[in-house]
Design an enzyme around this catalytic site. Structure first.
Site, short mmCIF file in Angstrom:
data_model
loop_
_atom_site.label_atom_id
_atom_site.label_comp_id
_atom_site.label_asym_id
_atom_site.label_seq_id
_atom_site.Cartn_x
_atom_site.Cartn_y
_atom_site.Cartn_z
CD GLN A 22 -2.87 1.35 2.23
OE1 GLN A 22 -2.32 1.56 3.30
NE2 GLN A 22 -4.18 1.41 2.08
CE1 TYR A 27 -3.13 9.26 7.65
CE2 TYR A 27 -4.34 7.36 6.84
CZ TYR A 27 -3.75 8.05 7.88
OH TYR A 27 -3.78 7.54 9.16
N GLY A 85 -9.14 -7.09 8.91
CA GLY A 85 -8.05 -6.38 9.56
C GLY A 85 -7.71 -7.00 10.90
C1 8OZ Z 1 -4.02 3.27 12.25
C2 8OZ Z 1 -2.95 3.98 12.79
C3 8OZ Z 1 -2.13 4.70 11.96
C4 8OZ Z 1 -2.36 4.71 10.59
C5 8OZ Z 1 -5.03 4.13 8.01
C6 8OZ Z 1 -2.66 3.94 7.72
O1 8OZ Z 1 -5.99 4.40 8.77
C7 8OZ Z 1 -3.66 4.04 8.57
C8 8OZ Z 1 -3.43 4.02 10.04
C9 8OZ Z 1 -4.26 3.30 10.89
O2 8OZ Z 1 -5.19 3.97 6.81
#
Ligand code: 8OZ
Length: 369
Positions: free
Chosen positions: A104, A187, A323
């Site tokens: 990813q 993000y 998950g």
């Molecule tokens: C939990 C803690 C930190 C990052 C996401 C990459 O939520 C994460 C993430 C999840 O996609």
């Protein structure tokens, strides 16, 4: 439901050029266990993934495409030669067990902190808007508010798209079977999509078409290197993850999936509801979304054995990602096959640390002793 329909979950699936042994996917899971200081994966990470290699597909955890893409301590990268070599340990171990693994690709955008950024600079984002009340954790183990990012100059955006290209090349060099674009959970790609985080007045903001532009450029860049048949994408249309807001998710995600379909990506991975939380956080017509895509449909969020079987047997989904159950059960596939009990999740050791709560969960035979 007649038990024979459980077979649907364990049937092989052709995902572009690769054949998956079953429909069960390990979701990408942040575990913060890369080498401190270099963000290089190592043997323990290879052990962890190879323990779970009976999944039809493993999607390795979110991995920063560049130093500025980082938002938490000890997450792995895919931009240095050492990181590529570290990931090769992982892919080699998974392939040795007959597994398939994607990486990813991640840029956190505003979800970071100067202490995690090169030169202590501000994190970058579409607009200088802080996520609401969000904290991350730093390399010294403390939690800190993520704060307000710096808005990207228009001239900087092509460089980030280029970082995705390089990261894709690196992922293939490291032996991954494909890559997943992280466009979910608040993000960078998600920040461009949403009117709560993107207030740009240039051609990357404003109209839906403009807010889709960055995602489309990333899709084009990644699939140019990996091929669309080895490129997937993860989205979370209504998840409030990372404090993201959006006035009309359907207006964005229906045309986004049309664009993903036109680009010919191999799968769409959709988080239904709030990531890791309630599935009914906001109304959204996932079935209508699914109808707009001709490739593989991968669903996630709170699925159980029963709901997963139903999703596959009914024809709604092709693949189901798990998950937390995969964290606690390296042999999740076998447990689902036998309808065996699952190990409890060790919530104390999710993020950071060593083998405890990572590679020490028992498989069925040893659990039975
Ligand atoms: C939990 C803690 C930190 C990052 C996401 C990459 O939520 C994460 C993430 C999840 O996609």
């Amino acid at each position: 439901m007649p038990e024979q329909s459980a077979d649907a979950l364990f049937a092989p699936f052709n995902l572009g050029p690769i054949t998956l042994a079953n429909r069960i996917v390990m979701a990408p899971l942040t575990r913060n266990r890369a080498t401190h200081g270099t963000d290089v994966p190592h043997e323990l990470n290879a052990t962890y993934y190879s323990q779970r290699a009976t999944a039809g597909l493993l999607i390795a955890e979110a991995t920063q495409i560049s130093p500025t893409g980082k938002g938490y301590a000890w997450t792995p990268g895919i931009y240095s030669p050492e990181q590529v070599a570290g990931w090769r340990l992982v892919t080699t171990a998974v392939h040795a067990k007959g597994g398939k693994i994607f990486l990813q690709l991640w840029h956190v955008g505003r979800f970071s902190h100067p202490a995690l950024q090169p030169g202590g600079q501000l994190p970058v984002a579409p607009s200088a808007i802080a996520p609401v009340d969000q904290k991350t954790f730093l390399e010294d183990g403390t939690f800190a508010p993520v704060g307000t990012p710096r808005a990207l100059e228009r001239s900087e955006i092509a460089g980030i798209v280029d970082d995705y290209r390089t990261a894709t090349r690196n992922a293939l060099d490291a032996g991954f079977d494909g890559v997943e674009i992280h466009a979910a959970n608040g993000y960078l790609v998600d920040q461009f999509l949403r009117d709560g985080a993107n207030k740009r007045t240039d051609d990357y903001g404003g109209s839906v078409a403009n807010r889709l532009r960055f995602a489309q450029e990333v899709i084009a860049a990644v699939s140019e290197i990996a091929g669309p048949e080895r490129t997937g994408i993860r989205i979370s249309p209504v998840s409030p993850a990372s404090g993201l807001s959006d006035s009309d998710p359907s207006a964005v995600f229906f045309p986004l999936v049309d664009a993903i379909d036109a680009a010919g990506l191999v799968y769409v991975h959709v988080i239904e509801g709030a990531t890791g939380g309630p599935r009914d956080v906001a109304p959204f017509d996932y079935h209508a979304l699914r109808k707009r895509f001709r490739g593989a449909w991968l669903v996630n969020n709170g699925y159980t054995r029963e709901t997963a079987i139903d999703a596959i047997a009914s024809g709604y989904a092709d693949l189901v990602a798990f998950g937390k159950p995969f964290i606690a059960n390296p042999d999740l596939v076998e447990r689902l096959r036998r309808n065996a009990p699952l190990n409890a999740l060790d919530t104390e050791h999710l993020f950071g640390g060593g083998a405890q709560g990572y590679t020490d969960y028992p498989a069925l035979e040893s659990a039975a002793r």
